[in-house]
Structure formats: C-alpha cells, structure tokens
Design a protein around this motif. Structure first.
Motif, PDB file in Angstrom:
ATOM      1  N   LEU A 193       0.811  -1.210   0.000  1.00 29.02           N
ATOM      2  CA  LEU A 193       0.000   0.000   0.000  1.00 29.02           C
ATOM      3  C   LEU A 193       0.852   1.270   0.000  1.00 29.02           C
ATOM      4  O   LEU A 193       0.515   2.252  -0.676  1.00 29.02           O
ATOM      5  CB  LEU A 193      -0.945   0.003   1.196  1.00 29.02           C
ATOM      6  N   ALA A 194       1.943   1.259   0.748  1.00 32.44           N
ATOM      7  CA  ALA A 194       2.800   2.449   0.791  1.00 32.44           C
ATOM      8  C   ALA A 194       3.404   2.719  -0.585  1.00 32.44           C
ATOM      9  O   ALA A 194       3.466   3.874  -1.031  1.00 32.44           O
ATOM     10  CB  ALA A 194       3.906   2.279   1.831  1.00 32.44           C
ATOM     11  N   MET A 195       3.824   1.680  -1.271  1.00 31.93           N
ATOM     12  CA  MET A 195       4.364   1.856  -2.620  1.00 31.93           C
ATOM     13  C   MET A 195       3.289   2.357  -3.573  1.00 31.93           C
ATOM     14  O   MET A 195       3.566   3.164  -4.477  1.00 31.93           O
ATOM     15  CB  MET A 195       4.949   0.536  -3.118  1.00 31.93           C
ATOM     16  N   THR A 196       2.061   1.927  -3.376  1.00 41.99           N
ATOM     17  CA  THR A 196       0.960   2.402  -4.210  1.00 41.99           C
ATOM     18  C   THR A 196       0.739   3.896  -3.997  1.00 41.99           C
ATOM     19  O   THR A 196       0.533   4.654  -4.959  1.00 41.99           O
ATOM     20  CB  THR A 196      -0.322   1.627  -3.878  1.00 41.99           C
ATOM     21  N   LEU A 197       0.792   4.345  -2.749  1.00 39.32           N
ATOM     22  CA  LEU A 197       0.659   5.769  -2.456  1.00 39.32           C
ATOM     23  C   LEU A 197       1.813   6.563  -3.074  1.00 39.32           C
ATOM     24  O   LEU A 197       1.602   7.635  -3.666  1.00 39.32           O
ATOM     25  CB  LEU A 197       0.649   5.992  -0.947  1.00 39.32           C
ATOM     26  N   LEU A 198       3.034   6.050  -2.939  1.00 41.59           N
ATOM     27  CA  LEU A 198       4.184   6.751  -3.500  1.00 41.59           C
ATOM     28  C   LEU A 198       4.076   6.871  -5.015  1.00 41.59           C
ATOM     29  O   LEU A 198       4.469   7.888  -5.603  1.00 41.59           O
ATOM     30  CB  LEU A 198       5.479   6.035  -3.116  1.00 41.59           C
ATOM     31  N   SER A 199       3.530   5.837  -5.654  1.00 41.52           N
ATOM     32  CA  SER A 199       3.336   5.884  -7.099  1.00 41.52           C
ATOM     33  C   SER A 199       2.352   6.990  -7.478  1.00 41.52           C
ATOM     34  O   SER A 199       2.562   7.729  -8.454  1.00 41.52           O
ATOM     35  CB  SER A 199       2.833   4.527  -7.609  1.00 41.52           C
ATOM     36  N   ALA A 200       1.285   7.137  -6.703  1.00 38.57           N
ATOM     37  CA  ALA A 200       0.300   8.182  -6.972  1.00 38.57           C
ATOM     38  C   ALA A 200       0.924   9.570  -6.789  1.00 38.57           C
ATOM     39  O   ALA A 200       0.669  10.490  -7.575  1.00 38.57           O
ATOM     40  CB  ALA A 200      -0.897   8.018  -6.046  1.00 38.57           C
ATOM     41  N   ILE A 201       1.745   9.717  -5.762  1.00 38.20           N
ATOM     42  CA  ILE A 201       2.401  10.996  -5.513  1.00 38.20           C
ATOM     43  C   ILE A 201       3.399  11.312  -6.625  1.00 38.20           C
ATOM     44  O   ILE A 201       3.490  12.451  -7.100  1.00 38.20           O
ATOM     45  CB  ILE A 201       3.083  10.983  -4.135  1.00 38.20           C
ATOM     46  N   THR A 202       4.142  10.305  -7.062  1.00 37.24           N
ATOM     47  CA  THR A 202       5.087  10.501  -8.164  1.00 37.24           C
ATOM     48  C   THR A 202       4.359  10.938  -9.431  1.00 37.24           C
ATOM     49  O   THR A 202       4.835  11.801 -10.172  1.00 37.24           O
ATOM     50  CB  THR A 202       5.876   9.212  -8.435  1.00 37.24           C
ATOM     51  N   SER A 203       3.191  10.383  -9.678  1.00 37.79           N
ATOM     52  CA  SER A 203       2.414  10.755 -10.860  1.00 37.79           C
ATOM     53  C   SER A 203       2.004  12.226 -10.825  1.00 37.79           C
ATOM     54  O   SER A 203       2.035  12.916 -11.848  1.00 37.79           O
ATOM     55  CB  SER A 203       1.171   9.861 -10.975  1.00 37.79           C
ATOM     56  N   VAL A 204       1.641  12.712  -9.632  1.00 35.73           N
ATOM     57  CA  VAL A 204       1.329  14.128  -9.488  1.00 35.73           C
ATOM     58  C   VAL A 204       2.544  14.980  -9.842  1.00 35.73           C
ATOM     59  O   VAL A 204       2.450  15.971 -10.582  1.00 35.73           O
ATOM     60  CB  VAL A 204       0.869  14.443  -8.049  1.00 35.73           C
ATOM     61  N   ALA A 205       3.697  14.585  -9.329  1.00 37.44           N
ATOM     62  CA  ALA A 205       4.918  15.343  -9.588  1.00 37.44           C
ATOM     63  C   ALA A 205       5.279  15.340 -11.071  1.00 37.44           C
ATOM     64  O   ALA A 205       5.733  16.348 -11.615  1.00 37.44           O
ATOM     65  CB  ALA A 205       6.067  14.758  -8.770  1.00 37.44           C
ATOM     66  N   LEU A 206       5.055  14.217 -11.739  1.00 35.52           N
ATOM     67  CA  LEU A 206       5.344  14.126 -13.172  1.00 35.52           C
ATOM     68  C   LEU A 206       4.385  14.996 -13.977  1.00 35.52           C
ATOM     69  O   LEU A 206       4.801  15.718 -14.894  1.00 35.52           O
ATOM     70  CB  LEU A 206       5.250  12.672 -13.636  1.00 35.52           C
ATOM     71  N   LEU A 207       3.109  14.948 -13.629  1.00 41.54           N
ATOM     72  CA  LEU A 207       2.117  15.732 -14.362  1.00 41.54           C
ATOM     73  C   LEU A 207       2.361  17.230 -14.207  1.00 41.54           C
ATOM     74  O   LEU A 207       2.144  18.004 -15.146  1.00 41.54           O
ATOM     75  CB  LEU A 207       0.706  15.381 -13.873  1.00 41.54           C
ATOM     76  N   ARG A 208       2.830  17.637 -13.043  1.00 47.36           N
ATOM     77  CA  ARG A 208       3.045  19.068 -12.796  1.00 47.36           C
ATOM     78  C   ARG A 208       4.485  19.479 -13.065  1.00 47.36           C
ATOM     79  O   ARG A 208       4.867  20.616 -12.849  1.00 47.36           O
ATOM     80  CB  ARG A 208       2.635  19.433 -11.374  1.00 47.36           C
ATOM     81  N   GLN A 209       5.279  18.505 -13.535  1.00 46.25           N
ATOM     82  CA  GLN A 209       6.656  18.759 -13.977  1.00 46.25           C
ATOM     83  C   GLN A 209       7.520  19.366 -12.866  1.00 46.25           C
ATOM     84  O   GLN A 209       8.273  20.318 -13.077  1.00 46.25           O
ATOM     85  CB  GLN A 209       6.661  19.662 -15.218  1.00 46.25           C
ATOM     86  N   PHE A 210       7.411  18.774 -11.672  1.00 49.87           N
ATOM     87  CA  PHE A 210       8.289  19.177 -10.586  1.00 49.87           C
ATOM     88  C   PHE A 210       9.687  18.616 -10.806  1.00 49.87           C
ATOM     89  O   PHE A 210       9.873  17.646 -11.547  1.00 49.87           O
ATOM     90  CB  PHE A 210       7.740  18.689  -9.239  1.00 49.87           C
ATOM     91  N   ARG A 211      10.646  19.217 -10.129  1.00 49.27           N
ATOM     92  CA  ARG A 211      12.036  18.788 -10.308  1.00 49.27           C
ATOM     93  C   ARG A 211      12.336  17.497  -9.563  1.00 49.27           C
ATOM     94  O   ARG A 211      13.037  16.622 -10.064  1.00 49.27           O
ATOM     95  CB  ARG A 211      12.979  19.895  -9.824  1.00 49.27           C
ATOM     96  N   ALA A 212      11.791  17.374  -8.345  1.00 46.02           N
ATOM     97  CA  ALA A 212      12.128  16.205  -7.536  1.00 46.02           C
ATOM     98  C   ALA A 212      11.110  16.029  -6.422  1.00 46.02           C
ATOM     99  O   ALA A 212      10.333  16.935  -6.102  1.00 46.02           O
ATOM    100  CB  ALA A 212      13.527  16.352  -6.937  1.00 46.02           C
ATOM    101  N   LEU A 213      11.133  14.844  -5.825  1.00 47.93           N
ATOM    102  CA  LEU A 213      10.377  14.523  -4.613  1.00 47.93           C
ATOM    103  C   LEU A 213      11.360  14.526  -3.449  1.00 47.93           C
ATOM    104  O   LEU A 213      12.512  14.091  -3.602  1.00 47.93           O
ATOM    105  CB  LEU A 213       9.732  13.151  -4.742  1.00 47.93           C
TER     106      LEU A 213
END
Length: 243
Positions: A193-213
């Motif tokens: 579940l934690a990896m699933t949450l991290l994947s969702a957060i990473t997707s947000v960062a990719l869509l908004r073109q952030f530099r890093a997490l």
C-alpha cells in the motif's frame, strides 16, 4: 559546525523547499518561517507533533548552532533539527542540556521522463465529505477546510471495507513535491500500500513537472524509499531543549 553537504545531487533549494513544505503541512497558515544564513526557524501558533512544540529551528551550515539557538529562542522551549550534524556540534548541544529526540534521514528522488500512472485504488481527498471521513478515521483534524481549497496540498488514502488502510500527504513547495505523513494501518502492512501511495504521488509530480520529490524518513522507512529509487541525503538529528 555542521558539515557542508550541498554538493553533487543535493541542492540547498531542495532543503529550503523541504522545510517550507513540512511547516505548511504541520502549521498551515498559522506558522511563521524565518530564514537566516544556514538556518530556518519555524514558529507555530499552536503546538504541533506527538511531542508538542511551538518552535523548531533547522540548521545545515551554521557556525555556532547552540549560540544561534540561544540567541533566537531565549528561554522558550524549542526543538533543533540539524542536517549532517558534526561530532563537535553534537557534543556541544548535549553539554547545553539538549536531548536527542530522533535520528532521521533526508531522502530525495529526481524525476525522469517516465509516464505517470493512474491507480483507482488511491483516492485523493477533494470534497468536504471525504475530508470529514478521513479526519474521523485518523482521529484528528488533519485536513482542514483551508487544505481543500489549496491546489498545492494533496492528501491521499486507500480504504478497505470502510477502513482507511493507508494515507499520505504531499505539498508543493517551490519546484519540489514534499512528502509527509506516509502511514499504513498495522494490520494492512506488507501489502504494497505504501508503494501504491508513493506511485500516486510521483504521478502528481510528473504531471506538474516538478524537479524532484523530497522527504524526511525514519530509520524504519528508509528501505521503502530506497525500493522506490530514492537516494539517501544527510542525516537529520532532532534535539529538544531541556526547558
């Protein structure tokens, strides 16, 4: 003196964004963030944390942390969070009656050209009803009305049969996405579940073109982030004044 660890892949801008995002997550609009050279001081209108505090300072390149803290905080109880603390500074703080509260690790992941993914199992809180349910499950007013109207604040959760099984928060700060409060209910751990949450957060960062997490991890959490291709940054040692 705290070591200068801002070299190679680790940027001072990342640490500044990390602290600002963390303060916003914990204090909302009721926090003052004051920056000095090599330090940031956070003053909270209401006490935060499992060990309540209203004042916390972060240090990374300060010549005299104990002296600076004494000058800034005076007799007010406070916490000091020191990145990459040296043995000399550590011993000085102990001699000044500070107590070590925790030892943590800065973690970060730069984003590449990977494609964002969608996982229907992860729910982003977007309505007042969802926020109320989330808060009831957590047993605290963690998501406030102001969070719902903030486009830079993201709260996620998973649920099973009416139980919140995991949750996490992410906060945009500058060009970074700061991760905070990742937690899985004990009886639902080791199910990914934690990896699933991290994947969702990473997707947000990719869509908004952030530099890093970026985030601060407990010792127990480090293996999780390493599996998700995070890198380990400097240690973070948290001290509490004796007052």
């Amino acid at each position: 003196m705290s070591g200068n660890f801002f070299s190679g892949d680790i940027e001072e801008a990342m640490i500044l964004s990390l602290i600002a995002g963390w303060a916003k997550s914990r204090g909302g609009t009721d926090v003052s963030v004051l920056r000095e050279h090599g330090a940031i001081h956070c003053l909270f209108a209401q006490a935060i944390g499992k060990i309540p505090r209203e004042r916390e300072s972060f240090y990374w390149n300060c010549e005299d942390i104990a002296g600076n803290a004494a000058k800034f905080h005076g007799n007010h109880p406070h916490f000091l969070s020191v990145f990459g603390v040296s043995n000399k500074t550590h011993e000085r703080l102990l001699s000044e009656n500070y107590k070590v509260i925790s030892r943590e690790t800065h973690m970060y992941k730069y984003l590449d050209a990977e494609e964002p993914t969608v996982n229907d199992a992860v729910i982003r809180v977007s309505t007042r009803e969802q926020a109320d349910w989330y808060n009831d499950q957590k047993g605290t007013l963690f998501i406030k009305p102001i969070h719902l109207s903030d486009p830079d604040m993201y709260d996620f959760y998973t649920e099973h049969k009416g139980i919140m099984t995991s949750h996490a928060r992410a906060i945009r700060s500058g060009n970074y996405l700061v991760i905070d409060d990742v937690h899985t209910r004990p009886e639902y751990r080791r199910k990914g579940l934690a990896m699933t949450l991290l994947s969702a957060i990473t997707s947000v960062a990719l869509l908004r073109q952030f530099r890093a997490l970026t985030l601060i991890s407990s010792k127990a959490g480090v293996p999780l982030y390493l599996r998700d291709n995070y890198q380990s940054g400097p240690s973070l040692t948290v001290y509490s004044s004796s007052n």
